[in-house]
Enzyme design. Structure first.
Site, PDB file in Angstrom:
ATOM      1  N   PRO A 116      28.152  36.647  47.303  1.00  0.00           N
ATOM      2  CA  PRO A 116      28.431  38.118  47.397  1.00  0.00           C
ATOM      3  C   PRO A 116      28.871  38.781  48.745  1.00  0.00           C
ATOM      4  O   PRO A 116      29.289  39.713  48.827  1.00  0.00           O
ATOM      5  CB  PRO A 116      26.813  38.516  47.405  1.00  0.00           C
ATOM      6  CG  PRO A 116      26.042  37.256  47.664  1.00  0.00           C
ATOM      7  CD  PRO A 116      26.917  36.020  47.145  1.00  0.00           C
ATOM      8  N   ARG A 148      43.433  33.487  32.318  1.00  0.00           N
ATOM      9  CA  ARG A 148      44.480  34.360  31.456  1.00  0.00           C
ATOM     10  C   ARG A 148      45.738  34.948  31.770  1.00  0.00           C
ATOM     11  O   ARG A 148      46.286  35.215  31.417  1.00  0.00           O
ATOM     12  CB  ARG A 148      43.455  35.496  31.167  1.00  0.00           C
ATOM     13  CG  ARG A 148      43.131  36.599  32.145  1.00  0.00           C
ATOM     14  CD  ARG A 148      41.991  37.707  31.798  1.00  0.00           C
ATOM     15  NE  ARG A 148      42.247  38.308  30.327  1.00  0.00           N
ATOM     16  CZ  ARG A 148      43.148  39.417  30.473  1.00  0.00           C
ATOM     17  NH1 ARG A 148      43.804  39.903  31.376  1.00  0.00           N
ATOM     18  NH2 ARG A 148      43.408  39.873  29.057  1.00  0.00           N
ATOM     19  N   ASP A 164      46.995  45.874  30.545  1.00  0.00           N
ATOM     20  CA  ASP A 164      45.616  45.923  31.034  1.00  0.00           C
ATOM     21  C   ASP A 164      45.220  46.768  32.166  1.00  0.00           C
ATOM     22  O   ASP A 164      46.028  47.246  32.936  1.00  0.00           O
ATOM     23  CB  ASP A 164      45.397  44.569  31.695  1.00  0.00           C
ATOM     24  CG  ASP A 164      44.921  43.395  30.663  1.00  0.00           C
ATOM     25  OD1 ASP A 164      44.566  43.664  29.397  1.00  0.00           O
ATOM     26  OD2 ASP A 164      44.986  42.221  30.792  1.00  0.00           O
TER      27      ASP A 164
HETATM   28  N1  SAM Z   1      21.643  35.154  50.493  1.00  0.00           N
HETATM   29  C1  SAM Z   1      22.969  35.168  49.895  1.00  0.00           C
HETATM   30  C2  SAM Z   1      23.448  36.745  50.480  1.00  0.00           C
HETATM   31  O1  SAM Z   1      22.684  37.578  50.653  1.00  0.00           O
HETATM   32  O2  SAM Z   1      24.882  36.663  50.609  1.00  0.00           O
HETATM   33  C3  SAM Z   1      22.678  35.364  48.317  1.00  0.00           C
HETATM   34  C4  SAM Z   1      22.624  34.119  47.664  1.00  0.00           C
HETATM   35  S1  SAM Z   1      22.221  34.253  45.894  1.00  0.00           S
HETATM   36  C5  SAM Z   1      20.647  34.437  45.502  1.00  0.00           C
HETATM   37  C6  SAM Z   1      22.767  32.556  45.514  1.00  0.00           C
HETATM   38  C7  SAM Z   1      24.110  32.062  45.161  1.00  0.00           C
HETATM   39  O3  SAM Z   1      24.728  32.985  43.972  1.00  0.00           O
HETATM   40  C8  SAM Z   1      25.259  32.465  46.245  1.00  0.00           C
HETATM   41  O4  SAM Z   1      25.411  31.590  47.073  1.00  0.00           O
HETATM   42  C9  SAM Z   1      26.434  32.533  45.361  1.00  0.00           C
HETATM   43  O5  SAM Z   1      27.098  31.259  45.000  1.00  0.00           O
HETATM   44  C10 SAM Z   1      25.875  33.068  44.139  1.00  0.00           C
HETATM   45  N2  SAM Z   1      26.209  34.554  44.016  1.00  0.00           N
HETATM   46  C11 SAM Z   1      25.436  35.432  43.995  1.00  0.00           C
HETATM   47  N3  SAM Z   1      25.795  36.906  43.681  1.00  0.00           N
HETATM   48  C12 SAM Z   1      27.323  36.672  43.836  1.00  0.00           C
HETATM   49  C13 SAM Z   1      28.234  37.608  43.660  1.00  0.00           C
HETATM   50  N4  SAM Z   1      28.081  38.825  43.728  1.00  0.00           N
HETATM   51  N5  SAM Z   1      29.603  37.017  43.924  1.00  0.00           N
HETATM   52  C14 SAM Z   1      29.855  35.736  43.782  1.00  0.00           C
HETATM   53  N6  SAM Z   1      28.741  34.926  43.948  1.00  0.00           N
HETATM   54  C15 SAM Z   1      27.380  35.280  43.989  1.00  0.00           C
END
Ligand code: SAM
Length: 233
Positions: free
Chosen positions: A90, A156, A171
Site C-alpha cells: 500500500p 490485457r 477504455d
Molecule cells: N503494514 C503495511 C502498511 O501499512 O503499509 C500493510 C500490510 S498489509 C496488512 C499486508 C500485505 O497486503 C502487504 O504487504 C501487501 O503485500 C498487501 N497489500 C495490502 N494493501 C495493498 C494495496 N493497497 N496495494 C498493494 N498491496 C497491498
C-alpha cells in the site's frame, strides 16, 4: 514459441488466484501460450519442519513480518536476466494504465511478491525489488488480490490477449479521459431510449458525441486527468 509475457507470483495463498487464472481472457491467454503465469507458495522455500515464513518485527509493534530468507531464496531461484521484481504494497507507487501498458510493452518476465501481516523485511525491498506498487489507498489483508489486479491490468495490454484490441483505445484513461456511455439492443427498453445519434449511422457525429460525453464525465468525476501533461494513449 515462448510466451509473450512470463509472470511468477510468490504468495502464501496460491488458492486465492487459481480461479482467476483459469477464467476469461487471462485463462485463454494462458491456454493459448501467450501468457505463462505460475503461482508459487512461499512456504516451499522454507527449510524448517514447520515451514515458518514470518517473525516478530525488531523494535516491537503489532503484527508479524515475512522473514527475509524464504523471499531471498524464492526470488533468486525464479530470477532471470530479463526479469523485473515487483512488490505489491500500500505504500508503493499507485498503479495506473500507463505503468501497466509499459510493463506489457517492455518486460518479458515479472516476479510479483505478495506480502502478508505487516509486510516484508525491508532488506528484501532494498536489495531485490525493482518496483513497489499499490493498487489503491486502502489496506488488504495480503497482496495476492493486489497481484491479481496487476496481472489483469498488464496482461490485457499484451497483444492478442483481448479479443478486440481496439477496445484498449476506448477504455477509460486512454487519452486521459473516462469512457463514454454505451448502449446495446434493444433501442428502446421500458420507455428508455438510446440517444438518437448512436442510431444515425453518422460516424463523425457519433465520434463527436462520444468525445463530448467523455469530456463531460471526466470534468465531473476526474478533473485531475484533464491537467495531466503526459497523454496515456
Ligand atoms: N503494514 C503495511 C502498511 O501499512 O503499509 C500493510 C500490510 S498489509 C496488512 C499486508 C500485505 O497486503 C502487504 O504487504 C501487501 O503485500 C498487501 N497489500 C495490502 N494493501 C495493498 C494495496 N493497497 N496495494 C498493494 N498491496 C497491498
Amino acid at each position: 514459441m515462448p510466451a509473450a509475457l512470463k509472470i511468477d507470483l510468490i504468495t502464501l495463498f496460491p488458492g486465492m488466484v487459481s480461479g482467476f487464472l483459469a477464467e476469461s481472457m487471462i485463462g485463454r491467454g494462458i491456454e493459448r501460450g501467450i501468457l505463462d503465469i505460475k503461482v508459487h507458495n512461499l512456504r516451499d522455500w522454507t527449510n524448517d519442519k514447520h515451514h515458518i515464513t514470518d517473525d516478530r518485527p525488531f523494535g516491537g509493534g503489532a503484527g508479524m513480518l515475512l522473514k527475509p530468507e524464504p523471499l531471498f531464496e524464492a526470488i533468486e531461484y525464479l530470477h532471470t536476466p530479463e526479469c523485473s521484481v515487483i512488490f505489491l504494497t500500500p505504500d508503493g507507487e499507485p498503479l495506473n494504465r500507463s505503468f501497466s501498458r509499459q510493463l506489457a510493452a517492455k518486460k518479458r518476465h515479472l516476479i510479483l511478491i505478495s506480502g502478508h501481516y505487516e509486510g516484508i523485511d525491508q532488506r528484501v525491498r532494498d536489495n531485490l525489488v525493482d518496483y513497489e506498487v499499490s493498487i489503491g489507498d486502502y489496506v488488504l489483508t495480503n497482496g495476492t488480490l493486489a497481484a491479481a489486479v496487476l496481472i489483469d491490468s498488464v496482461c490485457r495490454h499484451v497483444p492478442e490477449v483481448l479479443g478486440e484490441e481496439k477496445s484498449l483505445t476506448q477504455d477509460s484513461f486512454a487519452d486521459n479521459l473516462l469512457s463514454f456511455p454505451q448502449y446495446t439492443r434493444p433501442a428502446e427498453y421500458r420507455g428508455m431510449c438510446v440517444p438518437e445519434v448512436l442510431l444515425s449511422g453518422h460516424h463523425e457525429e457519433i465520434e463527436q458525441w462520444r468525445k463530448e460525453r467523455s469530456l463531460e464525465k471526466t470534468r465531473i468525476r476526474r478533473p485531475d486527468l484533464l491537467n495531466k501533461k503526459e497523454p496515456q494513449s
